[in-house]
Design a protein around this motif. Sequence first.
Motif, PDB file in Angstrom:
ATOM      1  N   LEU A 115       0.844  -1.211   0.014  1.00  0.00           N
ATOM      2  CA  LEU A 115       0.115   0.041  -0.021  1.00  0.00           C
ATOM      3  C   LEU A 115       0.860   1.246   0.077  1.00  0.00           C
ATOM      4  N   ASP A 116       1.769   1.338   0.712  1.00  0.00           N
ATOM      5  CA  ASP A 116       2.970   2.182   0.776  1.00  0.00           C
ATOM      6  C   ASP A 116       3.319   2.625  -0.455  1.00  0.00           C
ATOM      7  N   ALA A 117       3.747   1.642  -1.255  1.00  0.00           N
ATOM      8  CA  ALA A 117       4.319   1.722  -2.528  1.00  0.00           C
ATOM      9  C   ALA A 117       3.248   2.306  -3.589  1.00  0.00           C
ATOM     10  N   ILE A 118       2.145   1.766  -3.546  1.00  0.00           N
ATOM     11  CA  ILE A 118       0.712   2.415  -4.247  1.00  0.00           C
ATOM     12  C   ILE A 118       0.534   3.797  -3.995  1.00  0.00           C
ATOM     13  N   LEU A 119       0.536   4.211  -2.912  1.00  0.00           N
ATOM     14  CA  LEU A 119       0.480   5.457  -2.487  1.00  0.00           C
ATOM     15  C   LEU A 119       1.492   6.494  -2.935  1.00  0.00           C
ATOM     16  N   ALA A 120       2.930   5.977  -2.854  1.00  0.00           N
ATOM     17  CA  ALA A 120       3.919   6.666  -3.305  1.00  0.00           C
ATOM     18  C   ALA A 120       3.961   6.695  -4.902  1.00  0.00           C
ATOM     19  N   GLY A 121       3.116   6.041  -5.528  1.00  0.00           N
ATOM     20  CA  GLY A 121       3.230   6.389  -7.023  1.00  0.00           C
ATOM     21  C   GLY A 121       4.050   5.234  -7.675  1.00  0.00           C
ATOM     22  N   GLY A 122       4.726   4.169  -6.576  1.00  0.00           N
ATOM     23  CA  GLY A 122       5.536   3.491  -7.319  1.00  0.00           C
ATOM     24  C   GLY A 122       5.020   2.198  -7.800  1.00  0.00           C
ATOM     25  N   ALA A 123       3.756   1.934  -7.615  1.00  0.00           N
ATOM     26  CA  ALA A 123       3.290   0.597  -8.271  1.00  0.00           C
ATOM     27  C   ALA A 123       1.871   0.764  -8.338  1.00  0.00           C
ATOM     28  N   ARG A 124       1.179  -0.156  -8.868  1.00  0.00           N
ATOM     29  CA  ARG A 124      -0.314  -0.216  -9.103  1.00  0.00           C
ATOM     30  C   ARG A 124      -0.741  -1.291  -9.120  1.00  0.00           C
TER      31      ARG A 124
END
Length: 124
Positions: A115-124
């Motif tokens: 979730l942290d990666a998704i919110l940081a724009g690094g993954a979807r």
Amino acid sequence: MTNRTVTLPTLDHGPVTLPEPAWCAGHADHRPDTARADLIHCGPPAALTYLGIDVFTAELVASPYASTTIPRLGGPTPGVSIDPLGRTLDPADLYDFAARLDTYADRLRALADQLDAILAGGAR
């Protein structure tokens, strides 16, 4: 063992005096319409509370007059009752449950990382 006793009124046997284990937190919520077979000693609850909600509670329990022979449903031998699991666990079960909680905690941390990666724009 203990020298403490407690006398509790019951629906079917009148006042019943029984030994009270040292770990018992008392019987303040005892109802006089309880059957003798349903008398229970409970230790202080250990709760996992998050956002004001009790996710799990666990407490030592023993029902000295219970006659059940069904595993994990309580009885005269002390165990640990887990709510909302609705079962009373022996030491081996309790260690297994704790190990499964450890594994689940790892899964939650992995989801938090995702979730942290998704919110940081690094993954979807």
